[in-house]
Motif scaffolding. Structure first.
Motif, PDB file in Angstrom:
ATOM      1  N   ALA A  69      -6.563  -3.162  -1.478  1.00  0.00           N
ATOM      2  CA  ALA A  69      -5.715  -4.255  -1.780  1.00  0.00           C
ATOM      3  C   ALA A  69      -4.602  -4.174  -2.692  1.00  0.00           C
ATOM      4  N   GLU A  70      -4.719  -3.090  -3.382  1.00  0.00           N
ATOM      5  CA  GLU A  70      -3.646  -2.797  -4.241  1.00  0.00           C
ATOM      6  C   GLU A  70      -2.395  -2.250  -3.266  1.00  0.00           C
ATOM      7  N   PRO A  71      -1.151  -2.977  -3.364  1.00  0.00           N
ATOM      8  CA  PRO A  71      -0.099  -2.449  -2.911  1.00  0.00           C
ATOM      9  C   PRO A  71       0.431  -1.075  -3.312  1.00  0.00           C
ATOM     10  N   MET A  72       1.150  -0.481  -2.515  1.00  0.00           N
ATOM     11  CA  MET A  72       1.743   0.817  -2.669  1.00  0.00           C
ATOM     12  C   MET A  72       3.431   0.900  -3.369  1.00  0.00           C
ATOM     13  N   ASN A  73       3.259   1.121  -4.761  1.00  0.00           N
ATOM     14  CA  ASN A  73       4.447   0.845  -5.421  1.00  0.00           C
ATOM     15  C   ASN A  73       4.932   2.308  -5.859  1.00  0.00           C
ATOM     16  N   LEU A  74       6.151   2.796  -5.822  1.00  0.00           N
ATOM     17  CA  LEU A  74       6.711   4.098  -5.828  1.00  0.00           C
ATOM     18  C   LEU A  74       7.533   3.844  -7.295  1.00  0.00           C
ATOM     19  N   HIS A  75       6.884   4.828  -8.225  1.00  0.00           N
ATOM     20  CA  HIS A  75       7.648   4.716  -9.427  1.00  0.00           C
ATOM     21  C   HIS A  75       8.456   5.868  -9.888  1.00  0.00           C
ATOM     22  N   GLU A  76       9.562   5.818 -10.466  1.00  0.00           N
ATOM     23  CA  GLU A  76      10.632   6.629 -10.560  1.00  0.00           C
ATOM     24  C   GLU A  76      10.514   7.739 -11.825  1.00  0.00           C
TER      25      GLU A  76
END
Length: 336
Positions: A218-225
């Protein structure tokens, strides 16, 4: 002898000739279980909520900054038509494994590690509304949208690289793809692709050691810099029977959001044609008026001043000798 030599030459050169098939030019009949190739094209920007483009640049699907999954042996270019090349398409094969009438669920494509240095590039393209562009059997993958004016569903070519909401600092990266392929059955053996719909999703999938992933995250895929990001690319394939024939499979894509635009373009083209025709007629009348008046006069001295094509003006409507015979010869194909 010349005919024999020509036949021998053609026979020797025939094995050296190579032909290729351009997808979508002619129908391709698939059998159950036959591999269906999914091809990928460049990522292109789309219109935002204000119907404006925030960028005009396209990026190759296998640009190293996207870190998309590549097929074994590396991506291979696909034969394209001249119009496709001029339009800017750059089509390659992919690592997706599709087979006619074989549904699959949560297949792992690959796992990639995206460094923080490339995350800024990807997130920027998501915020600018870049779209994936895939093709199956020459038919572009689309998303189903609804016309606000008519409430009619239509296909919009391409689907989003990611999504972001108002005030969201980090956008969601789409790494899971629900692929729905519509097919038309010709007989018990042969089937044709008549529609492709892709519903992307953002899922922070964790890949266990056995390599079988679950797409229920359920957790979305977020890309962190600020760090490296591990991304698992997955997909599911569903085949749906359809009554659409191969000849009408493009009808869902040919949707006019505002029909008034077509009427405006049509009227504008007609006005331009009438205006140019009137200008051309006016120029010809002013140019030929004096010549016609001079030819109708009996002044032989003026006719002697003619040169070039004007010297044969009297022969244009003069019938040739034995014109009946000439007409028969030309009509029977003697000129061949």
């Amino acid at each position: 002898m010349r005919a024999v030599a020509a036949s021998v030459t053609v026979g020797l050169l025939a094995p050296l000739a190579r032909a290729f098939y351009l997808p979508g030019i002619a129908p391709h009949d698939y059998k159950i279980g036959e591999a269906v190739e999914l091809q990928v094209n460049s990522l292109t920007p789309s219109l935002n909520a204000e119907n404006k483009l925030e960028s005009v640049l396209s990026f190759g699907y296998y640009d190293e900054r996207f870190h998309f999954c590549q097929p074994e042996g590396g991506p291979k270019a696909v034969h394209e038509s001249l119009g496709s090349i001029l339009f800017g398409d750059r089509i390659y094969g992919s690592a997706f494994d599709l087979h006619m009438l074989k549904d699959t669920s949560c297949q792992v494509l690959c796992q990639q590690k995206i460094p923080g240095a490339d995350v800024a590039f990807i997130n920027d393209k998501i915020m600018k509304g870049y779209n994936y562009n895939w093709l199956i059997d020459g038919l572009p993958a689309a998303t189903v949208k609804v016309d606000d004016r008519t409430e009619q569903q239509f296909y919009s070519v391409g689907f989003e690289l990611g999504s972001s909401q108002a005030g969201q600092l980090v956008p969601h990266f789409h790494n899971h793809y629900e692929i729905t392929v519509q097919y038309h059955t010709l007989d018990a053996v042969h089937h044709r692709v008549v529609g492709v719909v892709v519903t992307p999703a953002s899922k922070n999938t964790v890949l266990p050691k056995d390599g079988t992933a679950s797409c229920d995250a359920a957790e979305p895929m977020n890309l962190h810099e600020d760090r490296d990001n591990s991304v698992v690319f997955t997909y599911s394939v569903k085949w749906e029977a359809s009554e659409k024939s191969w000849a009408t499979r493009w009808d869902d894509y040919l949707h006019a959001v505002d029909p008034r635009i077509h009427w405006f373009s049509l009227i504008n083209s007609m006005v331009i044609v009438v205006f140019l025709s009137a200008m051309l007629g006016l120029i010809l009348m002013r140019t030929l008026h004096k010549d016609i008046a001079r030819y109708n006069s009996d002044d032989a001295e003026d006719l002697q001043e003619d040169f070039g094509w004007k010297l044969v003006h009297g022969d244009v409507f003069r019938p040739p000798q034995r014109f009946e015979l000439l007409a028969v010869i030309l009509g029977s194909g003697y000129q061949l």
